[in-house]
Design a protein around this motif. Structure first.
Motif, short mmCIF file in Angstrom:
data_model
loop_
_atom_site.label_atom_id
_atom_site.label_comp_id
_atom_site.label_asym_id
_atom_site.label_seq_id
_atom_site.Cartn_x
_atom_site.Cartn_y
_atom_site.Cartn_z
N GLY A 1 0.86 -1.30 0.00
CA GLY A 1 -0.10 -0.07 -0.11
C GLY A 1 0.75 1.31 -0.09
O GLY A 1 0.10 2.51 0.12
N MET A 2 2.25 1.01 -0.08
CA MET A 2 3.04 2.35 -0.03
C MET A 2 3.39 2.90 -1.26
O MET A 2 3.18 2.27 -2.27
CB MET A 2 4.28 1.98 0.45
N SER A 3 3.44 4.28 -1.16
CA SER A 3 3.96 5.04 -2.55
C SER A 3 5.68 4.69 -2.73
O SER A 3 6.08 4.07 -1.93
CB SER A 3 4.01 6.42 -2.44
N ARG A 4 5.90 4.94 -3.96
CA ARG A 4 7.40 4.81 -4.05
C ARG A 4 8.48 5.20 -3.36
O ARG A 4 9.15 4.83 -2.78
CB ARG A 4 7.84 5.49 -5.60
N GLU A 5 8.00 6.57 -2.97
CA GLU A 5 8.73 7.31 -1.98
C GLU A 5 8.62 6.73 -0.49
O GLU A 5 9.92 6.38 0.21
CB GLU A 5 8.45 8.74 -1.67
N ASP A 6 7.42 5.99 -0.13
CA ASP A 6 7.45 5.54 1.12
C ASP A 6 8.15 4.31 1.29
O ASP A 6 8.77 3.66 2.06
CB ASP A 6 6.11 5.12 1.63
N LYS A 7 8.16 3.34 0.03
CA LYS A 7 8.98 2.24 -0.14
C LYS A 7 10.39 2.45 0.11
O LYS A 7 10.96 1.78 0.75
CB LYS A 7 8.55 1.47 -1.27
N ILE A 8 10.98 3.65 -0.69
CA ILE A 8 12.42 3.68 -0.48
C ILE A 8 12.86 4.09 0.93
O ILE A 8 13.82 3.47 1.45
CB ILE A 8 12.58 4.95 -1.42
N GLU A 9 11.95 4.96 1.64
CA GLU A 9 12.47 5.45 3.09
C GLU A 9 12.09 4.04 3.88
O GLU A 9 12.98 4.04 4.82
CB GLU A 9 11.28 6.44 3.37
N THR A 10 11.05 3.21 3.79
CA THR A 10 10.86 2.14 4.51
C THR A 10 12.16 1.17 4.43
O THR A 10 12.84 0.58 5.50
CB THR A 10 9.45 1.47 4.53
N LEU A 11 12.76 1.00 3.09
CA LEU A 11 13.57 -0.06 2.88
C LEU A 11 14.87 0.55 3.69
O LEU A 11 15.63 -0.18 4.25
CB LEU A 11 13.83 0.12 1.35
N ILE A 12 15.07 1.91 3.64
CA ILE A 12 16.23 2.32 4.36
C ILE A 12 16.27 2.31 5.71
O ILE A 12 17.18 1.74 6.36
CB ILE A 12 16.17 3.82 3.93
N GLY A 13 15.03 2.24 6.20
CA GLY A 13 14.74 2.06 7.74
C GLY A 13 14.86 0.60 7.88
O GLY A 13 15.78 0.31 9.14
N TYR A 14 14.76 -0.42 6.90
CA TYR A 14 14.87 -1.78 7.62
C TYR A 14 16.46 -1.94 7.36
O TYR A 14 17.19 -2.86 7.99
CB TYR A 14 14.15 -2.71 6.26
N SER A 15 17.12 -1.31 6.56
CA SER A 15 18.32 -1.38 6.28
C SER A 15 19.17 -0.99 7.40
O SER A 15 20.16 -1.42 8.02
CB SER A 15 19.11 -0.30 5.11
N GLU A 16 18.79 0.04 8.20
CA GLU A 16 19.28 0.74 9.50
C GLU A 16 19.00 -0.39 10.73
O GLU A 16 19.57 -0.62 11.56
CB GLU A 16 18.82 2.11 9.74
N SER A 17 17.93 -1.16 10.39
CA SER A 17 17.47 -2.06 11.62
C SER A 17 18.38 -3.44 11.48
O SER A 17 18.26 -4.45 12.33
CB SER A 17 16.25 -2.57 11.54
N LEU A 18 18.91 -3.73 10.33
CA LEU A 18 19.84 -5.15 10.19
C LEU A 18 20.69 -5.15 11.27
O LEU A 18 21.89 -4.37 11.37
CB LEU A 18 20.41 -5.33 8.70
#
Length: 144
Positions: free
Chosen positions: A16-33
């Motif tokens: 349900g996310m926009s392209r921008e939200d997907k990128i931002e969320t992906l970066i958030g996951y990256s930082e959580s690894l």
């Protein structure tokens, strides 16, 4: 398609996310690894490479007493997209039983529409990481 509940929730969120939200969320996951545990840093040669990724990706699966698997990843911080994709899989599958991991279809991520936000090469790497996690699940079943 029957996914482990944590992975299904991630798929539903991204769908349900926009392209921008997907990128931002992906970066958030990256930082959580999480970083590699110290014991694994000393035994890094035991980690399995994922050659399907352009970025150097190494993974190690650890079988828990209850039979679930925990996955550890070593991916450079300079590769936030790949780290994010690995973190999605770790978040969604860590603790799952090998049978649950093997039941995840190779194309489970299609409803996420990640191709809106990342390249096909990165998508191929995402599939490669899952394939190696599935191989680890097969090995875990063989060592049951």
């Amino acid at each position: 398609m029957s996914l482990p509940p944590k992975l299904q929730a991630i798929v539903d969120d991204f769908a349900g996310m926009s392209r921008e939200d997907k990128i931002e969320t992906l970066i958030g996951y990256s930082e959580s690894l999480p970083p590699l545990p110290d014991w694994l840093k000393e035994q890094r040669q035991k980690m399995e490479p994922v050659p399907e990724c352009m970025t150097p990706v190494f993974l190690f699966s650890e079988k828990q007493p209850d039979g679930g698997l925990i996955f550890h990843f070593d991916i450079p911080r300079e590769a936030p997209t790949v780290r994010g994709l690995a973190a999605i899989l770790a978040s969604g599958l860590n603790g799952s039983k090998p049978e649950q991991i093997l039941a995840v279809p190779a194309d489970f991520y299609l409803p996420m529409k990640l191709e809106d936000a990342i390249s096909q090469q990165r998508m191929n790497g995402f599939s490669g990481i899952l394939a190696h996690m599935r191989q680890a699940a097969v090995k875990a079943l063989g060592n049951a």
